[in-house]
Write a protein that holds these residues in place. Structure first.
Motif, PDB file in Angstrom:
ATOM      1  N   GLU A   1     101.754 -53.711  87.296  1.00  0.00           N
ATOM      2  CA  GLU A   1     103.193 -53.827  87.583  1.00  0.00           C
ATOM      3  C   GLU A   1     103.508 -55.008  88.509  1.00  0.00           C
ATOM      4  O   GLU A   1     104.220 -55.945  88.132  1.00  0.00           O
ATOM      5  CB  GLU A   1     103.610 -52.505  88.205  1.00  0.00           C
ATOM      6  CG  GLU A   1     104.971 -52.461  88.784  1.00  0.00           C
ATOM      7  CD  GLU A   1     105.251 -51.093  89.412  1.00  0.00           C
ATOM      8  OE1 GLU A   1     104.616 -50.097  89.004  1.00  0.00           O
ATOM      9  OE2 GLU A   1     106.097 -51.019  90.297  1.00  0.00           O
TER      10      GLU A   1
ATOM     11  N   ALA B   1     102.919 -46.715  83.867  1.00  0.00           N
ATOM     12  CA  ALA B   1     104.183 -46.550  83.144  1.00  0.00           C
ATOM     13  C   ALA B   1     105.051 -47.797  83.250  1.00  0.00           C
ATOM     14  O   ALA B   1     105.600 -48.260  82.248  1.00  0.00           O
ATOM     15  CB  ALA B   1     104.935 -45.349  83.709  1.00  0.00           C
TER      16      ALA B   1
ATOM     17  N   GLN C   1     106.147 -49.782  80.001  1.00  0.00           N
ATOM     18  CA  GLN C   1     107.560 -49.679  79.605  1.00  0.00           C
ATOM     19  C   GLN C   1     108.245 -51.046  79.652  1.00  0.00           C
ATOM     20  O   GLN C   1     109.066 -51.366  78.798  1.00  0.00           O
ATOM     21  CB  GLN C   1     108.294 -48.695  80.521  1.00  0.00           C
ATOM     22  CG  GLN C   1     107.872 -47.256  80.294  1.00  0.00           C
ATOM     23  CD  GLN C   1     108.393 -46.311  81.369  1.00  0.00           C
ATOM     24  OE1 GLN C   1     108.825 -46.738  82.428  1.00  0.00           O
ATOM     25  NE2 GLN C   1     108.337 -45.028  81.090  1.00  0.00           N
ATOM     26  N   THR C   2     107.898 -51.842  80.648  1.00  0.00           N
ATOM     27  CA  THR C   2     108.518 -53.165  80.765  1.00  0.00           C
ATOM     28  C   THR C   2     108.102 -54.062  79.614  1.00  0.00           C
ATOM     29  O   THR C   2     108.933 -54.706  78.977  1.00  0.00           O
ATOM     30  CB  THR C   2     108.101 -53.826  82.091  1.00  0.00           C
ATOM     31  OG1 THR C   2     108.515 -52.979  83.158  1.00  0.00           O
ATOM     32  CG2 THR C   2     108.735 -55.185  82.261  1.00  0.00           C
TER      33      THR C   2
ATOM     34  N   ARG D   1     109.505 -52.756  76.336  1.00  0.00           N
ATOM     35  CA  ARG D   1     110.967 -52.554  76.288  1.00  0.00           C
ATOM     36  C   ARG D   1     111.311 -51.142  75.820  1.00  0.00           C
ATOM     37  O   ARG D   1     112.033 -50.940  74.834  1.00  0.00           O
ATOM     38  CB  ARG D   1     111.635 -53.556  75.341  1.00  0.00           C
ATOM     39  CG  ARG D   1     111.350 -54.994  75.660  1.00  0.00           C
ATOM     40  CD  ARG D   1     112.136 -55.425  76.909  1.00  0.00           C
ATOM     41  NE  ARG D   1     111.974 -56.830  77.157  1.00  0.00           N
ATOM     42  CZ  ARG D   1     110.974 -57.371  77.845  1.00  0.00           C
ATOM     43  NH1 ARG D   1     110.041 -56.606  78.381  1.00  0.00           N
ATOM     44  NH2 ARG D   1     110.909 -58.656  78.037  1.00  0.00           N
ATOM     45  N   THR D   2     110.734 -50.178  76.515  1.00  0.00           N
ATOM     46  CA  THR D   2     110.978 -48.795  76.142  1.00  0.00           C
ATOM     47  C   THR D   2     111.060 -47.956  77.401  1.00  0.00           C
ATOM     48  O   THR D   2     110.555 -48.358  78.457  1.00  0.00           O
ATOM     49  CB  THR D   2     109.841 -48.259  75.241  1.00  0.00           C
ATOM     50  OG1 THR D   2     110.094 -46.893  74.913  1.00  0.00           O
ATOM     51  CG2 THR D   2     108.485 -48.333  75.920  1.00  0.00           C
ATOM     52  N   ASP D   3     111.709 -46.788  77.287  1.00  0.00           N
ATOM     53  CA  ASP D   3     111.679 -45.881  78.424  1.00  0.00           C
ATOM     54  C   ASP D   3     110.845 -44.637  78.097  1.00  0.00           C
ATOM     55  O   ASP D   3     110.913 -43.636  78.793  1.00  0.00           O
ATOM     56  CB  ASP D   3     113.103 -45.497  78.869  1.00  0.00           C
ATOM     57  CG  ASP D   3     113.910 -44.912  77.728  1.00  0.00           C
ATOM     58  OD1 ASP D   3     113.325 -44.682  76.645  1.00  0.00           O
ATOM     59  OD2 ASP D   3     115.114 -44.678  77.925  1.00  0.00           O
ATOM     60  N   GLN D   4     110.057 -44.743  77.044  1.00  0.00           N
ATOM     61  CA  GLN D   4     109.185 -43.604  76.713  1.00  0.00           C
ATOM     62  C   GLN D   4     108.158 -43.381  77.816  1.00  0.00           C
ATOM     63  O   GLN D   4     107.716 -44.334  78.458  1.00  0.00           O
ATOM     64  CB  GLN D   4     108.428 -43.888  75.414  1.00  0.00           C
ATOM     65  CG  GLN D   4     109.242 -43.631  74.179  1.00  0.00           C
ATOM     66  CD  GLN D   4     108.350 -43.565  72.954  1.00  0.00           C
ATOM     67  OE1 GLN D   4     107.408 -42.777  72.905  1.00  0.00           O
ATOM     68  NE2 GLN D   4     108.648 -44.390  71.973  1.00  0.00           N
ATOM     69  N   ARG D   5     107.781 -42.128  77.971  1.00  0.00           N
ATOM     70  CA  ARG D   5     106.834 -41.786  79.022  1.00  0.00           C
ATOM     71  C   ARG D   5     105.450 -42.375  78.713  1.00  0.00           C
ATOM     72  O   ARG D   5     105.074 -42.486  77.547  1.00  0.00           O
ATOM     73  CB  ARG D   5     106.722 -40.265  79.154  1.00  0.00           C
ATOM     74  CG  ARG D   5     108.024 -39.599  79.556  1.00  0.00           C
ATOM     75  CD  ARG D   5     107.895 -38.097  79.408  1.00  0.00           C
ATOM     76  NE  ARG D   5     107.025 -37.570  80.450  1.00  0.00           N
ATOM     77  CZ  ARG D   5     107.446 -37.208  81.656  1.00  0.00           C
ATOM     78  NH1 ARG D   5     108.728 -37.271  81.946  1.00  0.00           N
ATOM     79  NH2 ARG D   5     106.622 -36.749  82.549  1.00  0.00           N
ATOM     80  N   ILE D   6     104.724 -42.686  79.761  1.00  0.00           N
ATOM     81  CA  ILE D   6     103.387 -43.252  79.587  1.00  0.00           C
ATOM     82  C   ILE D   6     102.487 -42.256  78.839  1.00  0.00           C
ATOM     83  O   ILE D   6     101.625 -42.656  78.051  1.00  0.00           O
ATOM     84  CB  ILE D   6     102.769 -43.672  80.952  1.00  0.00           C
ATOM     85  CG1 ILE D   6     101.395 -44.320  80.784  1.00  0.00           C
ATOM     86  CG2 ILE D   6     102.686 -42.527  81.922  1.00  0.00           C
ATOM     87  CD1 ILE D   6     101.403 -45.674  80.183  1.00  0.00           C
TER      88      ILE D   6
ATOM     89  N   LEU E   1     103.125 -43.035  75.326  1.00  0.00           N
ATOM     90  CA  LEU E   1     102.783 -44.402  74.898  1.00  0.00           C
ATOM     91  C   LEU E   1     101.271 -44.604  74.799  1.00  0.00           C
ATOM     92  O   LEU E   1     100.789 -45.320  73.929  1.00  0.00           O
ATOM     93  CB  LEU E   1     103.350 -45.425  75.893  1.00  0.00           C
ATOM     94  CG  LEU E   1     104.872 -45.561  75.936  1.00  0.00           C
ATOM     95  CD1 LEU E   1     105.297 -46.436  77.116  1.00  0.00           C
ATOM     96  CD2 LEU E   1     105.396 -46.157  74.630  1.00  0.00           C
TER      97      LEU E   1
END
Ligand code: SF4
Length: 234
Positions: A93, A173, A177-178, A181-186, A189
């Motif tokens: 991150e 996460a 997610q970055t 480009r998603t807000d799905q949970r790690i 994913l």
């Protein structure tokens, strides 16, 4: 008459495009996705990266970068470290306190855990490349802001363009997610490959999460086994 109606039609079209663009901006959408399978990052987000000739050029650009307010609070920039011809790149991150002090990614406790993971799949830190989405530490380790990501991600893309890895492992996460480009949970994913700028990307849990939740070790082990298989594939 015909000319007037064409002008009216043109003005209507311009107004409709303007309103659509304003609506997209209000929703935080910066570009229109091309297709679901083309991989996030191909279609959305950062400005087109500058084509740097070498990693040294990127490092120099990062060191003098003032593209977002994080340059005011950083001690050191943390561009990335490792093998510039790596087949595997780990992306986290953002730098934490230890990284900010030393200018090297993943050097704290989480960094030691990452080193163990790398060694567990038969590689060393010098064989892979390690970087973060952000190259400067957010104060107090807060989550990066969207505008910081947008300003900084071109450096990561430029690094990947130079390295041309076979596979990326996104740590945690936020990085996953970055980049996707998603807000799905790690937890949803992880375990499968996604596409990022044409490169296979495996999300997995962040080493710091592993330190707090040793039970996630099995999942991480499964993920990095797949990463290693992709790394080794001819
Ligand atoms: S975080 Fe990235 S964009 Fe912001 S100042 Fe640091 S290098 Fe520049």
């Amino acid at each position: 008459m015909l000319q007037n109606s064409l002008v009216d039609e043109y003005l209507r079209l311009v107004a409709s495009v303007k309103s659509h663009v304003e609506e997209q901006i209000a929703l935080g959408i910066r570009a229109t996705p091309v297709s679901e399978s083309s991989g996030a990052g191909d279609e959305d987000g950062p400005a087109a990266p500058i084509a740097y000739e070498s990693m040294e050029e990127i490092r120099a650009a990062v060191e003098s970068c003032q593209a977002c307010p994080l340059h005011e609070t950083r001690t050191n920039t943390v561009p990335g470290a490792g093998n510039e011809n790596a087949r595997l790149v780990f992306v986290g991150e953002a730098p934490g306190a230890d990284e900010d002090r030393q200018g090297v990614p993943f050097v704290g406790r989480a960094g030691q855990k990452l080193t163990q993971i790398i060694e567990a799949i038969g590689l060393s830190r010098s064989e892979v490349y390690i970087a973060n989405v952000l190259k400067c530490r957010p104060p107090g380790n807060r989550n990066p802001l969207p505008e910081e990501v947008q300003a900084c991600e071109p450096y990561l893309i430029a690094q990947l363009q130079l390295i041309k890895p076979r596979v990326i492992c996104a740590l945690g996460a936020f990085a996953a997610q970055t980049l996707l480009r998603t807000d799905q949970r790690i937890s949803r994913l992880r375990g499968q490959f996604h596409a990022y700028h044409g490169i296979k990307l495996m999300p997995t849990y962040h080493p710091a999460f592993l330190l707090r939740n040793p039970r996630a070790k099995r999942d991480v082990w499964e993920d990095v086994q797949k990463v290693k298989a992709e790394h080794d594939r001819e």
